[in-house]
Design a protein around this motif. Sequence first.
Motif, PDB file in Angstrom:
ATOM      1  N   GLU A 108      -8.942  -6.785  -0.729  1.00 50.68           N
ATOM      2  CA  GLU A 108      -9.459  -5.479  -1.137  1.00 50.68           C
ATOM      3  C   GLU A 108      -8.361  -4.512  -1.578  1.00 50.68           C
ATOM      4  O   GLU A 108      -8.652  -3.508  -2.226  1.00 50.68           O
ATOM      5  N   GLN A 109      -7.116  -4.817  -1.258  1.00 50.66           N
ATOM      6  CA  GLN A 109      -6.033  -3.867  -1.527  1.00 50.66           C
ATOM      7  C   GLN A 109      -5.618  -3.900  -3.000  1.00 50.66           C
ATOM      8  O   GLN A 109      -5.402  -4.960  -3.568  1.00 50.66           O
ATOM      9  N   LYS A 110      -5.494  -2.710  -3.597  1.00 50.92           N
ATOM     10  CA  LYS A 110      -5.288  -2.578  -5.041  1.00 50.92           C
ATOM     11  C   LYS A 110      -3.825  -2.475  -5.465  1.00 50.92           C
ATOM     12  O   LYS A 110      -3.516  -2.580  -6.651  1.00 50.92           O
ATOM     13  N   ASN A 111      -2.918  -2.241  -4.526  1.00 49.66           N
ATOM     14  CA  ASN A 111      -1.506  -2.175  -4.892  1.00 49.66           C
ATOM     15  C   ASN A 111      -0.640  -2.599  -3.708  1.00 49.66           C
ATOM     16  O   ASN A 111      -1.146  -2.847  -2.603  1.00 49.66           O
ATOM     17  N   LEU A 112       0.657  -2.679  -3.936  1.00 53.55           N
ATOM     18  CA  LEU A 112       1.577  -3.188  -2.925  1.00 53.55           C
ATOM     19  C   LEU A 112       1.624  -2.297  -1.690  1.00 53.55           C
ATOM     20  O   LEU A 112       1.620  -2.784  -0.556  1.00 53.55           O
ATOM     21  N   GLU A 113       1.664  -0.994  -1.903  1.00 51.08           N
ATOM     22  CA  GLU A 113       1.748  -0.075  -0.768  1.00 51.08           C
ATOM     23  C   GLU A 113       0.530  -0.203   0.143  1.00 51.08           C
ATOM     24  O   GLU A 113       0.651  -0.221   1.372  1.00 51.08           O
ATOM     25  N   LYS A 114      -0.655  -0.318  -0.465  1.00 50.51           N
ATOM     26  CA  LYS A 114      -1.872  -0.472   0.334  1.00 50.51           C
ATOM     27  C   LYS A 114      -1.898  -1.821   1.047  1.00 50.51           C
ATOM     28  O   LYS A 114      -2.411  -1.932   2.164  1.00 50.51           O
ATOM     29  N   LEU A 115      -1.349  -2.845   0.401  1.00 53.29           N
ATOM     30  CA  LEU A 115      -1.281  -4.163   1.035  1.00 53.29           C
ATOM     31  C   LEU A 115      -0.417  -4.114   2.292  1.00 53.29           C
ATOM     32  O   LEU A 115      -0.815  -4.626   3.349  1.00 53.29           O
ATOM     33  N   ILE A 116       0.754  -3.496   2.184  1.00 53.41           N
ATOM     34  CA  ILE A 116       1.645  -3.404   3.347  1.00 53.41           C
ATOM     35  C   ILE A 116       1.015  -2.544   4.436  1.00 53.41           C
ATOM     36  O   ILE A 116       1.104  -2.857   5.630  1.00 53.41           O
ATOM     37  N   ASP A 117       0.355  -1.463   4.034  1.00 55.11           N
ATOM     38  CA  ASP A 117      -0.301  -0.590   5.012  1.00 55.11           C
ATOM     39  C   ASP A 117      -1.378  -1.337   5.792  1.00 55.11           C
ATOM     40  O   ASP A 117      -1.488  -1.192   7.015  1.00 55.11           O
TER      41      ASP A 117
END
Length: 239
Positions: free
Chosen positions: A96-105
């Motif tokens: 569901e994560q749209k970018n790298l920062e959201k993936l790490i979060d």
Amino acid sequence: MYKLFKPTKKISSKLKKALIENPHWILNDFEILDQLITSEKNKTNGNIVDLRDIFLKKTKSKLEDLSKLHTHTISAAYENFLGASNLHRCIIKILEQKNLEKLIDILTTDIIKILQCSVIILLFSGKEKVVLNNPYFINIKNEEIKKIMRSAKLTKKKLTRLKSNSTELYTKKILNESSPKIYSEAMLSLCTYSEDYNSILILGSSSKNFFNEKNKTDYLDILAKVISIQLRNHISALK
């Protein structure tokens, strides 16, 4: 008066044997999966909620995209659906994560809770430094990350290494004194789908037996592949 129904025609033993030996024929075909679930629902009361149906509908398009890159990962995930609900919750959130920062979060918040870990750290070494506002995403030198991978014997075939010897844990080298005490860890290679960078995900636990060397790593291997795909996609988007 009782109504008589013709018995359902059974499939031939030859076809049944072929399906049992090749479950991916069904698992990789979303039309067949849809039909199976629809048929099953028609046999039950309409008020019964089928969690498999909800899962399939919610993640269908995302899993189709993911399966193009690695169909074996998806097959394994579906085969273990009933016994690996935590794995699937992780997969859904990661996709569901749209970018790298959201993936790490999401890795350091929701995923850490689902997996019941004490800490999650992502080590990264690329051609260019990637700066994120997250203390658990750490850029390190390529020589160092390769040394860690050699020490852990991580390869494209061996994606996960478990260790419960507290004196040899890598997390102890990078965590400060205020961090949770770690007594076992899992290292996951995230280099499956790219030659442009090296990356390792480290899961740490306050329980010595949580990541015991005797434990199987099947689910963690699948998780490593899913994260690898998303990491590659998001890193590519930064260029």
